[in-house]
Design an enzyme around this catalytic site. Structure first.
Site, PDB file in Angstrom:
ATOM      1  N   SER A 138       0.794  -1.229   0.000  1.00  0.00           N
ATOM      2  CA  SER A 138       0.000   0.000   0.000  1.00  0.00           C
ATOM      3  C   SER A 138       0.825   1.277   0.000  1.00  0.00           C
ATOM      4  CB  SER A 138      -0.954   0.007   1.195  1.00  0.00           C
ATOM      5  OG  SER A 138      -0.225  -0.006   2.397  1.00  0.00           O
ATOM      6  N   LYS A 173      -5.635   3.930   8.981  1.00  0.00           N
ATOM      7  CA  LYS A 173      -4.760   4.871   8.273  1.00  0.00           C
ATOM      8  C   LYS A 173      -5.332   6.289   8.297  1.00  0.00           C
ATOM      9  CE  LYS A 173      -2.891   1.312   5.219  1.00  0.00           C
ATOM     10  NZ  LYS A 173      -2.829   0.775   3.853  1.00  0.00           N
TER      11      LYS A 173
END
Length: 805
Positions: A711, A754
């Site tokens: 990611s 996140k």
């Protein structure tokens, strides 16, 4: 020496209490005495020239001189001789003269008793003679089957016509219990006494015949077995025939009674197996090594609470109330739990028995400390069912769950059966803690057992190896917990429905601290709410600067530390006033801040981009850095990255090269280094030379922390693009997304953690993949969405347009 030489009866004389044998008149017998009261009685008799009475203690009351603990009839006699032995005992030679009955006894003066003669009633010699003849005949029969019978006794009773003397002589050699001996000894009706002696001799003859038969049976086995085994078999057979092994018989009866009680509740196979083992134990000698193992097995089976159920009906209302009472936030998890029990409640209401046990097993997945196990605790409270926890972390031996076979030393049932025993119910709530940490090795794969346990089609017939029969686990409510979904085998995943419990936002942590943690810790430390003052900014500072976690476990520890210091201050200074903890004096209690998420830089920089990462303790902001060095286009990466992340960095480098070659990414020719000849001839250089003449060093800080995953693709591409084009990256933008070789941005996981990290770092804008934007944005807390702009991107072009200045 006759009784006439002493005072007339009744009179008070010294009392001696023997443990075992009844003495009879006209017997001269040695007595070995070690009891101080008996020795004192002997001393008194000798010193005062008195008679003594010797009686016997009742069974179970040896060494006791309390009234009622010994028989009230004994033998009156005198002490002929007394000798003190080296071991502390006293030996006396006692001569019996007549039977005596104890009329009165005082425990205060326990060495003497008031005694009268116990004489036989008058009788007719003619009526007794025929009974004596029968008695003599029975004694002869007894002497033939009993090799130890005194031969001269037969001659004595044939030459004697005194019925009382004959009765005494025969009674003295019979092997009978104390109570039976007393009954014969104290009987004053001589006819009745003789008849009872005849009956006793007949029983003894029968017992000796049976013993002889048993001995013959055992002798037939002696060639195959050891001598010790023969002796044990003989003892066992004798005990069985004579009924002397009462303790074992009582235990067997208790086992059979308990088994009969649960017969209708336990499986038929289990009933047959247990009954078979009880019968086997009843035939086995109690000193046999196998008897102990067999007895342990029976006791373990009978401890299982067959037929015992928590009878409270499932109520989804109670479940919801308890979940809301114990937990703040976690709305989706609480909603799914309520749905799960709503289905069960409906099945109960409509009495659909066959479907009651069918249903998905819930598995709570999330970082440590977010409330996975406590959700199971709330379920247990709401259903009024006992809670049992099985810690699966690091469990490698399959027998820990399924049980050990009884052939092994120390075999025991598995943890699943043990949880039913501990809960004392067949339908507890069982928490399978850390199911993702089950390990497989040469001793088996515990996950294979969990497949059977968690499958509603199979767990109604779960077979424990120790029990050796199937047991019903279908009524148990299993709740699993896990930290990492990726470590659970696919087959096991198929048995469960996963409820993800993400990190808490700072606002959620504040409310949890205020409403749950602080009141609980105050109570635990004996503090009153009025004694501690703590403002909202102080709690928020503790959350942001002294803890770094997805859950609230460490936050609880911080409050515990605070309150310990507060308690010490109150106790040591004897200060009953309020302890005020604020942002100014917080350092005095907790020292300096430990954690701090890097805030967004005020100034944009070249070669520095903000990436978002998921960790085991929640989200984090990782600044990706890059520098270019004169070289040949080599990419080097540092920062303790895993293989996936290293591949992602190479893909990012290739994507940026492709963008430069296609002129989609503009490079200022001035930043391309030229050779001396190119400078002299003023030759223009192709933009692709930028990545051929520089080496790129890409670094993600905190090298001690392992990092992996795809990611960070768009973050690394942005950093490389920035350093090659010499364009700064906006400092208030963070990003996350996987990058393909063609420049597409693919979705990622852990979006909530996140974005919470970006919110804590005070980012103004976050770039996320389009698919995550479409499907996951509803799960993001509103306070996070309001604090920054969340933008969807499809390609690397979209990313660079937003990030590069």
């Amino acid at each position: 020496m006759e009784l006439e030489n002493y005072d007339s009866f009744p009179q008070e004389i010294p009392l001696i209490i023997e443990e075992d044998i009844f003495l009879y008149p006209f017997m001269i017998a040695p007595l070995f005495l070690d009891d101080k009261e008996n020795i004192a009685a002997v001393e008194e008799a000798i010193n005062n020239d008195k008679l003594v009475i010797v009686t016997v203690s009742k069974p179970g009351h040896e060494n006791s001189r309390k009234e009622g603990d010994f028989y009230d009839v004994g033998v009156i006699g005198n002490i002929m001789r007394k000798v003190s032995l080296p071991d502390g005992k006293t030996k006396v030679l006692f001569q019996g003269l007549a039977k005596g009955k104890i009329l009165n006894y005082s425990e205060e003066k326990n060495t003497v008793a008031k005694v009268d003669l116990h004489e036989t009633k008058e009788y007719s010699q003619e009526s007794i003679d025929s009974i004596i003849e029968v008695l003599r005949d029975q004694v002869k029969k007894l002497s033939r089957v009993n090799s130890k019978f005194p031969v001269d006794l037969i001659k004595t009773i044939e030459e004697n016509d005194d019925a009382v003397r004959i009765a005494d002589l025969i009674s003295s050699v019979l092997r009978i219990k104390k109570d039976d001996a007393y009954k014969l000894f104290s009987e004053t009706d001589i006819e009745k006494r003789l008849l009872e002696i005849i009956e006793t001799i007949k029983k003894e003859i029968e017992a000796l015949k049976i013993q002889k038969e048993i001995t013959q049976k055992v002798n037939s086995k002696i060639e195959k077995t050891h001598k010790d085994y023969f002796l044990k078999e003989q003892i066992k057979a004798i005990q069985k025939e004579l009924g002397s092994d009462n303790q074992k018989d009582n235990e067997i009866k208790a086992y059979k009674k308990k088994l009969k009680k649960i017969k209708n509740s336990m499986p038929k196979e289990g009933y047959k197996e247990t009954k078979k083992q009880i019968e086997k134990l009843s035939r086995m000698h109690q000193d046999s090594p196998d008897a102990s193992l067999l007895q342990t097995y029976i006791e373990q089976v009978l401890e299982i609470p067959f037929g015992e159920y928590a009878d409270a009906r499932i109520s989804v209302t109670n479940v919801e109330e308890q979940l809301n009472k114990d937990h703040y936030s976690l709305d989706k998890a609480k909603e799914r739990i309520a749905e799960y029990f709503a289905v069960k409640e409906l099945l109960e209401l409509r009495n659909i028995e066959t479907l009651k046990s069918k249903g998905t097993v819930l598995c709570f997945v999330g970082p440590p400390g977010v409330g996975k196990t406590s959700l199971a605790n709330s379920i247990s409270k709401a259903l009024h069912r006992p809670l049992e926890r099985i810690a699966l972390g690091g469990m490698e031996d399959v027998n820990e769950l399924r049980g050990h076979r009884r052939t092994y030393v120390g075999a025991m049932p598995g943890r699943l059966v043990k949880s039913l025993v501990d809960a004392k119910k067949m339908n507890p709530v069982v928490v399978l803690d850390e199911i993702d940490k089950l390990g497989a090795n040469h001793r088996g794969d515990p996950t294979a057992v969990m497949l059977e346990v968690l499958d509603p089609e199979q767990n109604h017939e779960f077979r424990d190896l120790y029990l050796n029969f199937a047991i019903d686990l279908s009524q148990v409510i299993f709740v699993a917990t896990a930290n990492d979904l990726r470590r659970i085998p696919p087959a096991l995943k198929d048995r469960m429905e996963f409820i993800e419990i993400s990190s808490y936002t700072p606002n959620e942590k504040y409310h949890i601290a205020k409403d749950y943690l602080i009141p609980q810790e105050l109570e635990k430390h004996g503090l009153k709410k009025s004694e501690i003052s703590m403002s909202k900014p102080t709690i928020e500072k503790i959350i942001s600067e002294y803890t770094r976690e997805a859950g609230v476990r460490n936050l609880r520890r911080v409050f515990s530390k605070l309150f310990r210091k507060a308690v010490k201050k109150i106790v040591s200074e004897n200060d009953t006033s309020k302890v005020s903890i604020n942002t100014q004096n917080l350092k005095h209690y907790l020292d300096n801040p430990i954690f701090e998420i890097d805030q967004a830089d005020k100034k944009s920089q070249v070669g520095v981009a903000n990436g978002l990462a998921w960790t085991a303790v929640g989200g984090d902001v990782l600044k990706t850095e890059a520098v270019k060095l004169r070289g040949k286009g080599i990419l080097s990466v540092t920062g303790n990255m895993g293989d996936v992340m290293k591949e992602s960095s190479r893909i990012s480098y290739s994507v940026v090269k492709l963008l430069i070659d296609e002129r989609k990414l503009k490079v200022d020719e001035k930043v391309i280094p030229k050779t001396a000849k190119e400078k002299e001839d003023n030759i223009s250089v192709d933009v692709s030379e930028i990545y051929k003449r520089y080496d790129i060093h890409l670094h993600i800080p905190e090298g001690a922390t392992p990092k992996d995953g795809p990611s960070a693709g768009i973050t690394m591409a942005t950093t490389i693009a920035s350093i090659l084009t010499n364009k700064a990256v906006k400092s208030d933008i963070a990003m996350t997304g996987e990058l393909t070789l063609t420049g597409k941005v693919l979705p990622i996981g852990g979006l909530k953690e996140k974005l919470i990290a970006a919110h804590k770092a005070k980012m103004k804008k976050v770039l996320i993949p389009r698919k995550n934007f479409q499907r996951d944005l509803d799960d993001i807390p509103s306070e996070v969405k309001k604090s920054m702009e969340i933008k969807a991107v499809d390609t690397i072009d979209d990313v660079l347009k937003e990030t590069l200045i």
